[in-house]
Write a protein that holds these residues in place. Structure first.
Motif, PDB file in Angstrom:
ATOM      1  N   MET A  74       0.836  -1.210   0.000  1.00 33.07           N
ATOM      2  CA  MET A  74       0.000   0.000   0.000  1.00 33.07           C
ATOM      3  C   MET A  74       0.864   1.251   0.000  1.00 33.07           C
ATOM      4  SD  MET A  74      -3.111  -1.088   2.548  1.00 33.07           S
ATOM      5  CE  MET A  74      -3.684   0.579   2.692  1.00 33.07           C
ATOM      6  N   TRP A  75       1.941   1.219   0.774  1.00 35.75           N
ATOM      7  CA  TRP A  75       2.846   2.367   0.830  1.00 35.75           C
ATOM      8  C   TRP A  75       3.479   2.609  -0.535  1.00 35.75           C
ATOM      9  CZ3 TRP A  75       8.248   2.605   0.321  1.00 35.75           C
ATOM     10  CH2 TRP A  75       8.804   3.843   0.641  1.00 35.75           C
ATOM     11  N   LYS A  76       3.916   1.538  -1.210  1.00 39.35           N
ATOM     12  CA  LYS A  76       4.523   1.676  -2.536  1.00 39.35           C
ATOM     13  C   LYS A  76       3.527   2.234  -3.545  1.00 39.35           C
ATOM     14  CE  LYS A  76       8.051  -1.927  -2.260  1.00 39.35           C
ATOM     15  NZ  LYS A  76       8.466  -3.237  -2.786  1.00 39.35           N
ATOM     16  N   ARG A  77       2.271   1.716  -3.514  1.00 40.14           N
ATOM     17  CA  ARG A  77       1.248   2.231  -4.429  1.00 40.14           C
ATOM     18  C   ARG A  77       0.995   3.713  -4.198  1.00 40.14           C
ATOM     19  NH1 ARG A  77      -1.522  -2.711  -3.698  1.00 40.14           N
ATOM     20  NH2 ARG A  77      -2.733  -1.779  -2.023  1.00 40.14           N
ATOM     21  N   GLU A  78       0.935   4.104  -2.934  1.00 38.31           N
ATOM     22  CA  GLU A  78       0.696   5.514  -2.605  1.00 38.31           C
ATOM     23  C   GLU A  78       1.850   6.383  -3.093  1.00 38.31           C
ATOM     24  OE1 GLU A  78      -1.115   8.897  -1.419  1.00 38.31           O
ATOM     25  OE2 GLU A  78      -2.013   6.910  -1.533  1.00 38.31           O
ATOM     26  N   ARG A  79       3.074   5.924  -2.894  1.00 43.35           N
ATOM     27  CA  ARG A  79       4.249   6.684  -3.355  1.00 43.35           C
ATOM     28  C   ARG A  79       4.256   6.810  -4.874  1.00 43.35           C
ATOM     29  NH1 ARG A  79       7.273   9.706  -0.323  1.00 43.35           N
ATOM     30  NH2 ARG A  79       9.145   9.036  -1.346  1.00 43.35           N
ATOM     31  N   MET A  80       3.871   5.723  -5.563  1.00 44.47           N
ATOM     32  CA  MET A  80       3.849   5.746  -7.022  1.00 44.47           C
ATOM     33  C   MET A  80       2.788   6.731  -7.516  1.00 44.47           C
ATOM     34  SD  MET A  80       5.314   4.553  -9.679  1.00 44.47           S
ATOM     35  CE  MET A  80       6.025   2.970  -9.386  1.00 44.47           C
ATOM     36  N   SER A  81       1.627   6.726  -6.892  1.00 41.20           N
ATOM     37  CA  SER A  81       0.575   7.650  -7.337  1.00 41.20           C
ATOM     38  C   SER A  81       0.962   9.095  -7.015  1.00 41.20           C
ATOM     39  CB  SER A  81      -0.770   7.295  -6.720  1.00 41.20           C
ATOM     40  OG  SER A  81      -0.789   7.567  -5.339  1.00 41.20           O
ATOM     41  N   GLN A  82       1.656   9.314  -5.911  1.00 41.43           N
ATOM     42  CA  GLN A  82       2.125  10.669  -5.594  1.00 41.43           C
ATOM     43  C   GLN A  82       3.140  11.132  -6.630  1.00 41.43           C
ATOM     44  OE1 GLN A  82       3.704  10.434  -1.640  1.00 41.43           O
ATOM     45  NE2 GLN A  82       1.713  10.690  -0.657  1.00 41.43           N
ATOM     46  N   ALA A  83       4.059  10.241  -7.007  1.00 45.79           N
ATOM     47  CA  ALA A  83       5.061  10.604  -8.015  1.00 45.79           C
ATOM     48  C   ALA A  83       4.391  10.894  -9.351  1.00 45.79           C
ATOM     49  CB  ALA A  83       6.081   9.477  -8.161  1.00 45.79           C
ATOM     50  N   LEU A  84       3.407  10.103  -9.716  1.00 46.13           N
ATOM     51  CA  LEU A  84       2.689  10.331 -10.964  1.00 46.13           C
ATOM     52  C   LEU A  84       1.949  11.659 -10.938  1.00 46.13           C
ATOM     53  CD1 LEU A  84       1.896   9.228 -13.713  1.00 46.13           C
ATOM     54  CD2 LEU A  84      -0.012   8.069 -12.624  1.00 46.13           C
ATOM     55  N   ARG A  85       1.317  11.970  -9.811  1.00 45.43           N
ATOM     56  CA  ARG A  85       0.637  13.267  -9.698  1.00 45.43           C
ATOM     57  C   ARG A  85       1.635  14.413  -9.806  1.00 45.43           C
ATOM     58  NH1 ARG A  85      -2.868  10.688  -5.703  1.00 45.43           N
ATOM     59  NH2 ARG A  85      -1.313  11.174  -4.124  1.00 45.43           N
ATOM     60  N   ARG A  86       2.787  14.261  -9.143  1.00 43.87           N
ATOM     61  CA  ARG A  86       3.801  15.330  -9.216  1.00 43.87           C
ATOM     62  C   ARG A  86       4.290  15.521 -10.641  1.00 43.87           C
ATOM     63  NH1 ARG A  86       7.371  12.977  -5.521  1.00 43.87           N
ATOM     64  NH2 ARG A  86       5.993  12.554  -3.835  1.00 43.87           N
ATOM     65  N   ARG A  87       4.555  14.415 -11.360  1.00 43.40           N
ATOM     66  CA  ARG A  87       5.016  14.532 -12.738  1.00 43.40           C
ATOM     67  C   ARG A  87       3.957  15.170 -13.618  1.00 43.40           C
ATOM     68  NH1 ARG A  87       6.215   8.880 -13.815  1.00 43.40           N
ATOM     69  NH2 ARG A  87       6.913   8.528 -11.735  1.00 43.40           N
ATOM     70  N   THR A  88       2.703  14.799 -13.420  1.00 43.63           N
ATOM     71  CA  THR A  88       1.619  15.364 -14.219  1.00 43.63           C
ATOM     72  C   THR A  88       1.487  16.860 -13.968  1.00 43.63           C
ATOM     73  OG1 THR A  88       0.454  13.263 -14.150  1.00 43.63           O
ATOM     74  CG2 THR A  88      -0.841  15.199 -14.732  1.00 43.63           C
ATOM     75  N   VAL A  89       1.500  17.240 -12.714  1.00 42.47           N
ATOM     76  CA  VAL A  89       1.391  18.661 -12.376  1.00 42.47           C
ATOM     77  C   VAL A  89       2.602  19.420 -12.909  1.00 42.47           C
ATOM     78  CG1 VAL A  89       1.409  20.296 -10.448  1.00 42.47           C
ATOM     79  CG2 VAL A  89      -0.116  18.337 -10.392  1.00 42.47           C
ATOM     80  N   GLY A  90       3.784  18.842 -12.797  1.00 42.36           N
ATOM     81  CA  GLY A  90       4.989  19.492 -13.324  1.00 42.36           C
ATOM     82  C   GLY A  90       4.925  19.685 -14.823  1.00 42.36           C
ATOM     83  N   SER A  91       4.455  18.652 -15.532  1.00 42.96           N
ATOM     84  CA  SER A  91       4.331  18.763 -16.989  1.00 42.96           C
ATOM     85  C   SER A  91       3.318  19.831 -17.378  1.00 42.96           C
ATOM     86  CB  SER A  91       3.903  17.422 -17.585  1.00 42.96           C
ATOM     87  OG  SER A  91       4.868  16.450 -17.321  1.00 42.96           O
ATOM     88  N   LEU A  92       2.204  19.859 -16.675  1.00 40.58           N
ATOM     89  CA  LEU A  92       1.193  20.880 -16.972  1.00 40.58           C
ATOM     90  C   LEU A  92       1.721  22.281 -16.690  1.00 40.58           C
ATOM     91  CD1 LEU A  92      -2.023  19.152 -15.618  1.00 40.58           C
ATOM     92  CD2 LEU A  92      -1.403  19.569 -18.003  1.00 40.58           C
ATOM     93  N   LEU A  93       2.460  22.437 -15.600  1.00 44.29           N
ATOM     94  CA  LEU A  93       3.035  23.750 -15.295  1.00 44.29           C
ATOM     95  C   LEU A  93       4.062  24.165 -16.340  1.00 44.29           C
ATOM     96  CD1 LEU A  93       3.424  23.582 -11.411  1.00 44.29           C
ATOM     97  CD2 LEU A  93       1.824  24.969 -12.721  1.00 44.29           C
ATOM     98  N   ALA A  94       4.878  23.210 -16.801  1.00 41.69           N
ATOM     99  CA  ALA A  94       5.864  23.531 -17.835  1.00 41.69           C
ATOM    100  C   ALA A  94       5.177  23.946 -19.129  1.00 41.69           C
ATOM    101  CB  ALA A  94       6.775  22.335 -18.075  1.00 41.69           C
ATOM    102  N   ALA A  95       4.126  23.231 -19.510  1.00 39.94           N
ATOM    103  CA  ALA A  95       3.393  23.587 -20.727  1.00 39.94           C
ATOM    104  C   ALA A  95       2.738  24.959 -20.585  1.00 39.94           C
ATOM    105  CB  ALA A  95       2.333  22.524 -21.034  1.00 39.94           C
ATOM    106  N   ALA A  96       2.188  25.239 -19.412  1.00 38.23           N
ATOM    107  CA  ALA A  96       1.577  26.546 -19.178  1.00 38.23           C
ATOM    108  C   ALA A  96       2.626  27.651 -19.248  1.00 38.23           C
ATOM    109  CB  ALA A  96       0.858  26.569 -17.838  1.00 38.23           C
ATOM    110  N   ALA A  97       3.819  27.376 -18.735  1.00 34.96           N
ATOM    111  CA  ALA A  97       4.881  28.376 -18.778  1.00 34.96           C
ATOM    112  C   ALA A  97       5.305  28.658 -20.212  1.00 34.96           C
ATOM    113  CB  ALA A  97       6.075  27.905 -17.952  1.00 34.96           C
ATOM    114  N   VAL A  98       5.393  27.629 -21.041  1.00 38.41           N
ATOM    115  CA  VAL A  98       5.775  27.829 -22.446  1.00 38.41           C
ATOM    116  C   VAL A  98       4.707  28.640 -23.170  1.00 38.41           C
ATOM    117  CG1 VAL A  98       6.096  26.614 -24.635  1.00 38.41           C
ATOM    118  CG2 VAL A  98       7.254  25.813 -22.593  1.00 38.41           C
ATOM    119  N   VAL A  99       3.448  28.295 -22.941  1.00 35.38           N
ATOM    120  CA  VAL A  99       2.365  29.038 -23.584  1.00 35.38           C
ATOM    121  C   VAL A  99       2.369  30.489 -23.116  1.00 35.38           C
ATOM    122  CG1 VAL A  99      -0.152  29.256 -23.729  1.00 35.38           C
ATOM    123  CG2 VAL A  99       0.930  27.031 -24.032  1.00 35.38           C
ATOM    124  N   ALA A 100       2.546  30.705 -21.830  1.00 36.63           N
ATOM    125  CA  ALA A 100       2.576  32.068 -21.299  1.00 36.63           C
ATOM    126  C   ALA A 100       3.746  32.847 -21.888  1.00 36.63           C
ATOM    127  CB  ALA A 100       2.660  32.041 -19.777  1.00 36.63           C
TER     128      ALA A 100
END
Length: 177
Positions: A74-100
């Motif tokens: 359960m701990w590993k699954r939670e860590r993996m989903s947290q990492a995936l959320r962080r990567r997704t948010v980071g990618s979206l922020l990078a794309a928003a920065a390029v567009v801006a």
């Protein structure tokens, strides 16, 4: 008879098996000499025996044995989903920065506009493309030292075929550009 007030807590701890070994010896010596404490210890042990849990079943033991592994998974699954959320948010922020940056920074090349800064009309683009193609063909002809191609010449012309028939295949193989 009542137990000694300073020994009551120790008697309960000893009955539960939670008393430290260095404190157990003096307590047992006191219990031998004090009838009130002996009676209180016996009552505490009787009460605790009533609330004792039965031995766990095989299914309960198996479930208890798998608790560490399940917790780790359960701990590993939670860590993996947290990492995936962080990567997704980071990618979206990078794309928003390029567009801006593309929208807000003046002078930055924009793929959807021409050099003038306004969007080109489709008719202008076709005319411009034809002009570039004609200029490219003229530049190529000048570079190759060729005569400009005639607009009306076709392969069906008899003169063109006469030139081709006079060439020998062996001559063509030896020539290079």
């Amino acid at each position: 008879m009542a137990a000694c007030p300073d020994m009551e807590a120790r008697l309960d701890l000893h009955a539960a098996g939670a008393l430290e070994p260095e404190e157990t010896v003096p307590l047992l010596q006191h219990v031998e000499s004090c009838a009130g404490c002996r009676e209180a210890l016996a009552q505490s042990m009787e009460v605790l025996s009533l609330v004792a849990l039965p031995a766990p079943t095989a299914a309960e033991k198996a479930a208890q044995d798998t608790v560490p592994q399940r917790a780790l998974e359960m701990w590993k699954r939670e860590r993996m989903s947290q990492a995936l959320r962080r990567r997704t948010v980071g990618s979206l922020l990078a794309a928003a920065a390029v567009v801006a940056a593309m929208v807000l920074m003046p002078g930055m090349p924009r793929p959807w506009t021409t050099n003038g800064g306004s969007t080109a009309e489709p008719a202008d683009v076709d005319a411009e493309a034809r002009a570039v193609e004609a200029q490219t063909l003229a530049d190529f002809e000048a570079w190759a030292g060729l005569e400009p191609l005639e607009g009306g010449a076709t392969w069906e012309d008899e003169e063109s075929f006469e030139d081709l028939e006079s060439w020998d295949d062996d001559d063509l193989l030896g020539e290079t550009l």
